[in-house]
Design an enzyme around this catalytic site. Structure first.
Site, mmCIF file in Angstrom:
data_model
loop_
_atom_site.group_PDB
_atom_site.id
_atom_site.type_symbol
_atom_site.label_atom_id
_atom_site.label_comp_id
_atom_site.label_asym_id
_atom_site.label_seq_id
_atom_site.Cartn_x
_atom_site.Cartn_y
_atom_site.Cartn_z
ATOM 1 C CB ILE A 60 -1.068 0.030 1.142
ATOM 2 C CG1 ILE A 60 -0.425 -0.204 2.522
ATOM 3 C CG2 ILE A 60 -2.316 -0.696 0.939
ATOM 4 C CD1 ILE A 60 -1.208 -0.049 3.850
ATOM 5 C CE1 TYR A 147 -3.372 -3.724 14.791
ATOM 6 C CE2 TYR A 147 -4.738 -3.637 16.834
ATOM 7 C CZ TYR A 147 -4.599 -4.006 15.376
ATOM 8 O OH TYR A 147 -5.666 -4.267 14.829
ATOM 9 N NE ARG A 274 0.759 -13.127 22.962
ATOM 10 C CZ ARG A 274 0.193 -13.258 21.953
ATOM 11 N NH1 ARG A 274 -1.017 -12.453 21.466
ATOM 12 N NH2 ARG A 274 0.417 -14.229 20.736
HETATM 13 C C1 UD1 Z 1 -6.430 -8.951 18.216
HETATM 14 C C2 UD1 Z 1 -6.246 -8.751 16.795
HETATM 15 C C3 UD1 Z 1 -5.820 -7.317 16.531
HETATM 16 C C4 UD1 Z 1 -7.236 -6.614 16.804
HETATM 17 C C5 UD1 Z 1 -7.896 -6.851 18.415
HETATM 18 C C6 UD1 Z 1 -8.980 -6.366 18.834
HETATM 19 C C7 UD1 Z 1 -5.111 -10.827 15.801
HETATM 20 C C8 UD1 Z 1 -3.472 -11.371 15.594
HETATM 21 N N1 UD1 Z 1 -5.004 -9.423 16.775
HETATM 22 O O1 UD1 Z 1 -5.592 -8.346 19.088
HETATM 23 O O2 UD1 Z 1 -5.616 -7.095 15.101
HETATM 24 O O3 UD1 Z 1 -7.449 -5.304 16.612
HETATM 25 O O4 UD1 Z 1 -7.889 -8.342 18.481
HETATM 26 O O5 UD1 Z 1 -8.829 -6.509 20.104
HETATM 27 O O6 UD1 Z 1 -6.321 -11.075 15.255
HETATM 28 N N2 UD1 Z 1 -3.551 -15.536 23.704
HETATM 29 C C9 UD1 Z 1 -3.359 -16.765 24.307
HETATM 30 N N3 UD1 Z 1 -2.683 -17.625 23.738
HETATM 31 C C10 UD1 Z 1 -2.395 -17.529 22.336
HETATM 32 C C11 UD1 Z 1 -2.836 -16.459 21.527
HETATM 33 C C12 UD1 Z 1 -3.267 -15.348 22.493
HETATM 34 O O7 UD1 Z 1 -3.458 -16.852 25.520
HETATM 35 O O8 UD1 Z 1 -1.634 -18.694 21.846
HETATM 36 C C13 UD1 Z 1 -4.256 -14.262 24.511
HETATM 37 C C14 UD1 Z 1 -3.642 -13.069 24.251
HETATM 38 O O9 UD1 Z 1 -2.505 -12.888 25.342
HETATM 39 C C15 UD1 Z 1 -4.775 -12.089 24.575
HETATM 40 C C16 UD1 Z 1 -5.992 -12.947 24.053
HETATM 41 O O10 UD1 Z 1 -5.583 -14.379 23.954
HETATM 42 O O11 UD1 Z 1 -4.876 -11.902 26.003
HETATM 43 C C17 UD1 Z 1 -6.357 -12.490 22.424
HETATM 44 O O12 UD1 Z 1 -4.996 -12.671 21.769
HETATM 45 P P1 UD1 Z 1 -5.180 -12.284 20.300
HETATM 46 O O13 UD1 Z 1 -5.922 -13.057 19.728
HETATM 47 O O14 UD1 Z 1 -3.759 -11.964 20.005
HETATM 48 O O15 UD1 Z 1 -6.040 -10.854 20.159
HETATM 49 P P2 UD1 Z 1 -5.747 -9.452 20.505
HETATM 50 O O16 UD1 Z 1 -4.108 -8.957 21.283
HETATM 51 O O17 UD1 Z 1 -6.706 -8.964 21.587
#
Ligand code: UD1
Length: 314
Positions: A60, A147, A274
C-alpha cells in the site's frame, strides 16, 4: 444487500477479513480490485473468486501502484495492516510504516483520485484498559501498544481527510474477529485460530497470563456485514463505530469450550502475560445498531462451529 457503489478497492483483500469482504462485495454485484503484498495474506484465500477480481500484488506504500489500482473506484475498504499486537511491540518502527504511513498513503490516493469514501479497519485496542465496560465510542482512548497508537492515528487521519478534503470516512473498531481463513500458523495469529489448530491436532495451547482476560469475539461474516452497512449508509461524514458481538468470554473458558466442541481433553500450558495485552474488552454496539442497523447474526457457538469445521477440513 444491493451496493450503492459500483467499484470497490479492498486493501489487504487477500487477508483473513479482506478476502471475506471481497467475496461479499462480488456477491452484491460490485467490481472489486484487491491490493495485497501477500506478506500475511494469501492467494489461496481468493481461490474461489480469482477470475472475478483485479489483483495488484503490491504494498500500500507504493504510491504509483496505489494510484493505478484505485483509479475510478467509488470506495476503498482499507483492511491492510500489521494486525498482531505483540509484533508491533517488538517492531514498532516497521509496523508504524505499514499501519500509519500506509493508511496515510491510502487516504492520499483517495484525495488525489477523488474517491468519495474510505472505510478504515480500526480496532478496539484503542480503548486500552479503561475499566468501564462495555466500551463505547465516547471513551477517551488509552492505547497500551504501538498497534493501538497506529489505529488511533489512522482514525485521526480519517477525520482530518474528511475535514480537509471532504472524503467520507468511517472507522470500524473491530473487536476480536474470528472465522474461517484466519491464519493459525504463527504465535502472532488470533487466539481462536491458534486454539482451533491445537484442538484439531490435540496439542496443548499456550495461555498467556492467568487466562482470566476476556475478549468480545465477533464472527467475520458479521464484520463484513458491518462494512457493507457502513458503505451503504449515506451522509455519515466522519464516524467511528464499535463492531463486536456485545458479549465476552475469558481466554481459559474459550479453550474449554473449543475442547468440548471438538471432543478433546488437553490441559493448556500457562506462560507470563504479553506486554501490551489488554485485560478486558467488550463492545457496546448501540451506536452501530442505531446508525447503521448493525446486529450480529452469529452467536459465538455458531461461529466457532463453522470455524472448527474449516480447521478440520470438512
Ligand atoms: C486482536 C487482533 C487485533 C485486533 C484486536 C482487537 C489478531 C492477531 N490480533 O488482538 O488485530 O485489533 O484483537 O482487540 O487477530 N492468547 C493466548 N494464547 C495464544 C494467543 C493469544 O493466551 O496462543 C491471548 C492473548 O494474550 C490475549 C488474547 O488471547 O490476551 C487475545 O489475543 P489475540 O488473539 O492475539 O488478540 P488481541 O491481542 O486482542
Amino acid at each position: 444487500m444491493k451496493n450503492k457503489y459500483k467499484k470497490a478497492v479492498v486493501t489487504g483483500g487477500a487477508g483473513f477479513i479482506g478476502s471475506h469482504l471481497v467475496e461479499a462485495l462480488l456477491t452484491n454485484g460490485c467490481h472489486v480490485t484487491v491490493i495485497d503484498n501477500l506478506s500475511t495474506g494469501s492467494l489461496s484465500n481468493l481461490e474461489q473468486v480469482k477470475d472475478h477480481i483485479v489483483f495488484f500484488e503490491t504494498d500500500i506504500r507504493d504510491q504509483d501502484a496505489l494510484t493505478r489500482a484505485t483509479k475510478g473506484c467509488d470506495i476503498i475498504f482499507h483492511q491492510a495492516a500489521r494486525v498482531s499486537v505483540p509484533m508491533t511491540v517488538e517492531h514498532p518502527v516497521e509496523s508504524a510504516m505499514i499501519n500509519d504511513v500506509g493508511t496515510l498513503m491510502v487516504l492520499e490516493a483517495a484525495r488525489f483520485g477523488n474517491i468519495k469514501k474510505v472505510i478504515f479497519a480500526s480496532s478496539c485496542a484503542v480503548y486500552g484498559d479503561d475499566p468501564r465496560l462495555p466500551k463505547d465510542e465516547n471513551m477517551f482512548p488509552e492505547p497500551l501498544s504501538p498497534y493501538a497508537v497506529h489505529k488511533l492515528t489512522g482514525e485521526l487521519y480519517c477525520r482530518l481527510y474528511h475535514d480537509l478534503h471532504g472524503i467520507e470516512t468511517v472507522c470500524l473498531r473491530y473487536f476480536n474477529v474470528f472465522g474461517p481463513k484466519q491464519d493459525s500458523s504463527s504465535p502472532y495469529s488470533g487466539v481462536i485460530s491458534i486454539f482451533m489448530a491445537k484442538a484439531v491436532s490435540e496439542e496443548a495451547p499456550v495461555i498467556y497470563g492467568d487466562g482470566n482476560q476476556y475478549r468480545d469475539f465477533v464472527f467475520v461474516k458479521d464484520v463484513v456485514n458491518a462494512n457493507l452497512l457502513a458503505a451503504n449508509s449515506e451522509d455519515l461524514g466522519t464516524k467511528i463505530f464499535n463492531i463486536g458481538a456485545g458479549n465476552f468470554i475469558r481466554i481459559h473458558q474459550l479453550w474449554k469450550l473449543i475442547c468440548q466442541m471438538s471432543g478433546v481433553d488437553v490441559e493448556p500450558e500457562y506462560r507470563p502475560g504479553r506486554p501490551g495485552d489488554i485485560h478486558e474488552s467488550v463492545a457496546s454496539t448501540e451506536l452501530a445498531k442505531s446508525v447503521l442497523g448493525f446486529k450480529p447474526a452469529y452467536s459465538l457457538e455458531e461461529g466457532l462451529e463453522i470455524t472448527l469445521k474449516w480447521h478440520s477440513g470438512s
